[in-house]
Design an enzyme around this catalytic site. Structure first.
Site, mmCIF file in Angstrom:
data_model
loop_
_atom_site.group_PDB
_atom_site.id
_atom_site.type_symbol
_atom_site.label_atom_id
_atom_site.label_comp_id
_atom_site.label_asym_id
_atom_site.label_seq_id
_atom_site.Cartn_x
_atom_site.Cartn_y
_atom_site.Cartn_z
ATOM 1 N N ASP A 122 -16.044 14.280 59.502
ATOM 2 C CA ASP A 122 -16.037 15.592 58.854
ATOM 3 C C ASP A 122 -14.831 16.471 59.169
ATOM 4 O O ASP A 122 -14.811 17.645 58.792
ATOM 5 C CB ASP A 122 -17.323 16.351 59.197
ATOM 6 C CG ASP A 122 -17.470 16.606 60.691
ATOM 7 O OD1 ASP A 122 -16.752 15.959 61.475
ATOM 8 O OD2 ASP A 122 -18.305 17.447 61.067
ATOM 9 N N GLU A 123 -13.807 15.929 59.818
ATOM 10 C CA GLU A 123 -12.629 16.765 60.070
ATOM 11 C C GLU A 123 -11.378 15.911 60.198
ATOM 12 O O GLU A 123 -11.432 14.742 60.581
ATOM 13 C CB GLU A 123 -12.811 17.634 61.315
ATOM 14 C CG GLU A 123 -12.991 16.876 62.602
ATOM 15 C CD GLU A 123 -13.052 17.798 63.821
ATOM 16 O OE1 GLU A 123 -12.264 18.757 63.900
ATOM 17 O OE2 GLU A 123 -13.892 17.537 64.696
#
Length: 375
Positions: A122-123
């Protein structure tokens, strides 16, 4: 919206250095796992949910923003989360779905730059200094990416824009959720000066406590320390802290980061007391890590067994082989050897984990070689 045109030579960074030439974006999905579940199940929208196991030994993998208002956080024990939020709804994780969406998002990144450094599903960091679309403003790129993510996935992302990785990471947390924050080169040092050391990315509770015991409570206090002082008290990481205190971080965005390990672990509903129970519990973990290595063609030489007891004491035991592991059976043999000295136990085991490290994706194929253990 501030246009972040870092190529402007009039906007030099700390000390007049040419750091103004770098344009880094850190993109962080908002409550990613929980947001995916709320997107796919309308009944969960607007409600406090936790992705993870609801059983007594379960752990929260992610919490929705509605749950976070009650103090529910990732890595929190499920029983604690339920005490904090009586109406908390637990949802079983769907990692295959999260991985597929992550790949969809990375495809968007790739339209702007080949320099993408994923940190997790997610990043990621993006270096857009010389981006594929020839856009001068990193802020404009970040806004376009966020809009694309929303349009194509119905999810929101926050972004931080700056001239180095550290400040871009810090900036992405400023306006969460669904926000954007820019730290320009001239503002970098002053931003760091006001930052409590506990909020520095990479400084954990133990280092924070040590710094505060030395009178270092924020970036300004950190900047006041000499390089020699920081080396004396923090060793080889001292120079890194010295640079961060001045808004300097020269680490590049690495699009070819080498994976250093692959592991799996599980917490048991009831403590384990026998070697037979432990061996049975380790079978799916061994299968998972070996499958991961097979899919990626990675080869490992080091096997680590992790055990956490009922009183939360944790131990690890490792073996490094002379040649890469060629089969699941070899992992089982090594794990069995590492497990044997742990029994009999005087207290139950609540968690077991297996990690493969010393990974190598070179062309050599060692299948069929004998297992060599330095016993």
């Amino acid at each position: 919206m501030v246009d972040f045109r870092l190529a402007d030579e009039s906007d030099r960074g700390p000390g007049g250095l040419g750091v103004a030439e770098r344009k880094i974006i850190h993109v962080d999905m908002d409550a990613f796992y929980a947001s995916v579940e709320q997107r796919d199940n309308p009944d969960l929208r607007g409600k406090p949910i936790a992705v993870g196991g609801s059983r007594e030994r379960g752990v929260v993998a992610a919490a929705s923003y509605e749950a976070r208002k009650f103090g529910v956080r990732s890595a929190m024990a499920s029983v604690t989360a339920k005490r904090k939020c009586a109406g908390l709804i637990f949802v079983k994780p769907r990692f295959d779905v999260y991985r597929a969406i992550s790949q969809q998002i990375r495809a968007i990144f790739a339209e702007y730059t080949p320099l993408i450094e994923p940190l997790s599903l997610d990043e990621a960091y993006l270096d857009v200094t010389g981006n594929l679309k020839g856009i001068a403003s990193a802020t404009v790129i970040a806004e376009e990416i966020r809009a694309r993510i929303r349009s194509e996935t119905s999810l929101t992302a926050s972004a931080g824009v700056s001239y180095n990785k550290f400040l871009a990471k810090m900036a992405s947390d400023e306006n969460k959720p669904d926000g954007l924050f820019v730290i320009k080169p001239k503002a970098g040092p002053s931003y760091v000066e006001a930052l409590p050391v506990g909020k520095f990315h990479g400084i954990g509770p133990a280092t924070q406590a040590k710094m505060e015991s030395l009178g270092i409570r924020n970036g300004a206090d950190l900047r006041a320390q000499s390089l020699e002082f920081l080396r004396e008290h923090f060793g080889k990481v001292g120079p890194y802290y010295f640079s961060l205190a001045r808004g300097i971080d020269e680490r590049p965005v690495c699009s070819d980061r080498v994976r250093k390990s692959v592991g799996a672990e599980t917490t048991f509903h009831a403590d384990l007391f026998t070697a037979e129970e432990a061996r049975t519990a380790l079978e799916p973990l061994i299968a998972k890590v070996w499958s991961s290595c097979e899919r990626s063609t990675l080869k490992s030489r080091t096997v680590t067994l992790k055990a956490k007891y009922a009183d939360f004491q944790q131990i690890t035991r490792s073996r490094t082989l002379d040649s890469p592991i060629a089969s699941r059976a070899e992992i089982e043999d090594v794990v069995s050897l590492l497990l044997q000295p742990l029994f009999p136990v005087s207290k139950g085991i609540r968690l077991l984990g297996v990690t493969l490290s010393s990974l190598d994706n070179g062309p050599e194929n060692r299948i069929g070689q004998q297992l060599l253990l330095p016993l």
